[in-house]
Design an enzyme around this catalytic site. Structure first.
Site, mmCIF file in Angstrom:
data_model
loop_
_atom_site.group_PDB
_atom_site.id
_atom_site.type_symbol
_atom_site.label_atom_id
_atom_site.label_comp_id
_atom_site.label_asym_id
_atom_site.label_seq_id
_atom_site.Cartn_x
_atom_site.Cartn_y
_atom_site.Cartn_z
ATOM 1 N N CYS A 88 0.895 -1.176 0.000
ATOM 2 C CA CYS A 88 0.000 0.000 0.000
ATOM 3 C C CYS A 88 0.923 1.212 0.000
ATOM 4 O O CYS A 88 1.127 1.847 1.027
ATOM 5 C CB CYS A 88 -0.904 -0.003 1.221
ATOM 6 S SG CYS A 88 -2.056 -1.386 1.278
ATOM 7 N N ALA A 89 1.471 1.554 -1.149
ATOM 8 C CA ALA A 89 2.703 2.337 -1.195
ATOM 9 C C ALA A 89 2.527 3.855 -1.223
ATOM 10 O O ALA A 89 3.440 4.579 -0.823
ATOM 11 C CB ALA A 89 3.517 1.913 -2.416
ATOM 12 N N ALA A 90 1.417 4.373 -1.736
ATOM 13 C CA ALA A 90 1.285 5.830 -1.904
ATOM 14 C C ALA A 90 1.308 6.555 -0.556
ATOM 15 O O ALA A 90 0.832 6.007 0.440
ATOM 16 C CB ALA A 90 -0.010 6.143 -2.633
ATOM 17 N N PRO A 91 1.869 7.772 -0.512
ATOM 18 C CA PRO A 91 2.417 8.556 -1.626
ATOM 19 C C PRO A 91 3.870 8.239 -1.964
ATOM 20 O O PRO A 91 4.465 8.917 -2.787
ATOM 21 C CB PRO A 91 2.281 9.991 -1.118
ATOM 22 C CG PRO A 91 2.430 9.876 0.364
ATOM 23 C CD PRO A 91 1.804 8.562 0.737
ATOM 24 N N GLY A 143 6.728 7.743 0.257
ATOM 25 C CA GLY A 143 7.841 8.099 1.153
ATOM 26 C C GLY A 143 8.603 6.880 1.640
ATOM 27 O O GLY A 143 9.840 6.868 1.651
ATOM 28 N N ASP A 162 -5.874 -3.449 -6.425
ATOM 29 C CA ASP A 162 -6.302 -3.747 -5.064
ATOM 30 C C ASP A 162 -5.374 -4.825 -4.501
ATOM 31 O O ASP A 162 -5.314 -5.942 -5.044
ATOM 32 C CB ASP A 162 -7.752 -4.253 -5.091
ATOM 33 C CG ASP A 162 -8.324 -4.431 -3.688
ATOM 34 O OD1 ASP A 162 -7.539 -4.597 -2.733
ATOM 35 O OD2 ASP A 162 -9.557 -4.419 -3.569
ATOM 36 N N ASP A 219 1.960 -1.268 4.722
ATOM 37 C CA ASP A 219 1.645 -0.041 5.466
ATOM 38 C C ASP A 219 0.136 0.153 5.302
ATOM 39 O O ASP A 219 -0.317 0.814 4.373
ATOM 40 C CB ASP A 219 2.445 1.142 4.914
ATOM 41 C CG ASP A 219 2.258 2.391 5.750
ATOM 42 O OD1 ASP A 219 2.409 2.314 6.979
ATOM 43 O OD2 ASP A 219 1.949 3.449 5.163
ATOM 44 N N CYS A 249 -0.324 4.216 10.969
ATOM 45 C CA CYS A 249 -0.101 5.486 11.664
ATOM 46 C C CYS A 249 -1.220 5.712 12.674
ATOM 47 O O CYS A 249 -1.749 6.807 12.789
ATOM 48 C CB CYS A 249 0.011 6.649 10.684
ATOM 49 S SG CYS A 249 -1.445 6.907 9.657
#
Length: 450
Positions: A259-262, A264, A310, A329, A382
């Site tokens: 789940c890579a975006a954005p 960092g 997805d 993530d 997070c």
């Protein structure tokens, strides 16, 4: 020229009506109205402050208004909130100026009767002063009003973390976050070299006390510097930088960022791999994948492939056991970043925790299949919510005996965070008050060889 308080009211109404993100709206408004630095600061202070203190402001207003706030036009309530926020929390603005501005806006937006109502309420606040919170009964409710957080959320946190941790976290949630950045080790030799070069551009920073690759800003506009534009730096919170150490990818390996975006964390993994090997970066939304690609180009990285899909269907696209390391993530409630996005605490409900848990678990089950025997699965969020973090991973381990805690996690994490890592589990829960950073959870699991 646009009036700062009128723009603030419009932004707060959008946040109230459509649950828009305050940080995105603020950036758009500052650019659109071409506000000076001083007015941009005031606008940011009023919008963030009013959102942060929403339930405390409503508590105060209820002492001066006989009918329920829900029976009053929403724009009038927002105008009163932002005015009382300034009277209660901003020393630099005199009450008479706040009152005059509010009445002028009320006349423009409504009619004489409404402006008279606004004038009457605010003059009463000015004359009588704000009511004390000392007589409020119940620790959760008292804290909810003192620190302006939803009572239901504080009851959960007190149950999970205790009163002191909850109080400390609420306090820091109401303070502005620091700006921190990660040094691109492929372009710069050291943090000190970066700090020296930034000083030549009148930007001042100090080494991070959390991660060896981080810097913390003191003054200056980092995105306008040549160092940033040339890809030597990436703006990233220090807690988020810890994920790169948890995954610890090696040059030549095959890594999935699920789940890579954005981007960092993705680009940090690439830098740690010395731009060698292969990273597959997935995200559900095409416009977010575009953000990853922009960062890849800015940082001159060559070992990242992006895919819009997805992640719950990852096992359909990739062969079983095809990745050395997987970073998940996961999407989450975001309760660890409330100081950056204060609207989160008002927009989320207990049902959101249940809903997001289900998605997180489906993602975990999907990526678990594509990890090689002996490979690592790093799960991060997070948030500080136990149901999305430790409880989620404990359930996964019970239902997936082919995985175990990765106890080598402790040794590869920066020494600053090691005191918060269990000796028997590969997991770390960072609360915002530990390092003045985002609240973050990281767990590292190893897939058994056989």
């Amino acid at each position: 020229m646009s009036n700062v308080r009128e723009v603030a009211m419009d932004l707060l109404l959008k946040i109230e009506r459509s649950q828009a993100y305050s940080n995105l709206l603020l950036n758009q408004a500052i650019q659109k109205h071409n506000f000076s630095q001083k007015d941009s600061g005031l606008l940011t202070e009023i919008v963030y402050g009013t959102v942060q203190r929403k339930n405390t402001l409503d508590y105060y207003l209820n002492f001066f208004i006989s009918k329920p706030l829900s029976k009053i036009d929403d724009w009038v309530v927002v105008l009163l909130r932002l005015s009382v926020y300034q009277m209660a929390y901003l020393d630099r603005v005199p009450d008479h100026a706040i009152l005059n501005e509010a009445v002028t806006i009320a006349k423009k937006k409504g009619h004489k009767g409404i402006s008279g109502f606004v004038n009457g309420v605010l003059r009463n606040v000015q004359r009588k002063g704000l009511p004390s919170l000392a007589s409020v009964e119940g620790k959760a409710l008292q804290l909810a009003l003192e620190c302006s957080h939803p009572q239901w959320l504080l009851e959960r946190w007190i149950n999970q973390l205790g009163v002191q941790n909850t109080t400390d976290m609420c306090t820091i949630n109401n303070t502005p976050p620091s700006v921190t950045a990660r040094v691109n080790s492929l372009k710069m030799t050291s943090v000190n070299e970066v700090i020296q070069q930034l000083e030549e551009e009148a930007v001042y920073a100090e080494p991070s006390s959390v991660t060896p690759v981080g810097i913390k800003m003191r003054t200056g506009n980092l995105p306008r510097t040549n160092l940033y534009k040339s890809g030597s730096l990436t703006i990233q919170d220090e807690s988020s930088m810890l994920v790169g150490y948890a995954v610890d990818p090696q040059p030549g390996e095959k890594v999935l960022d699920a789940c890579a975006a954005p981007g960092g964390k993705t680009t940090h993994l690439s830098e740690r791999m010395k731009n060698e090997g292969e990273i597959t970066a997935i995200d559900l939304h095409e416009h977010k994948v575009n953000l990853i690609e922009e960062q890849i180009e800015r940082l001159d990285l060559a070992n990242i492939n992006t895919i819009t899909m997805d992640t719950r269907k990852a096992a359909n696209l990739f062969q079983e056991g095809s990745f050395d390391r997987v970073l998940l993530d996961a999407p989450c409630t975001g309760f660890g970043v409330i100081r950056r996005k204060p609207d989160i605490k008002w927009s989320k409900q207990p049902s959101d925790i249940e809903r997001i848990q289900k998605v997180q678990y489906e993602l975990l089950e999907s990526v678990a299949r594509v990890i090689k025997p002996g490979g690592l699965l790093v799960y991060s969020t997070c948030t500080i919510e136990a149901e999305e973090n430790g409880n989620q991973i404990e359930r996964f381990l019970q239902e997936h005996p082919e995985f175990e805690w990765d106890v080598s996690f402790y040794d590869r994490m920066p020494t600053s965070v090691q005191p918060y890592i269990s000796s028997t589990k590969g997991e770390l829960q960072v609360l915002p008050q530990y390092f003045d950073s985002d609240g973050f959870y990281i767990a590292s699991l190893r897939k058994k060889s056989n």
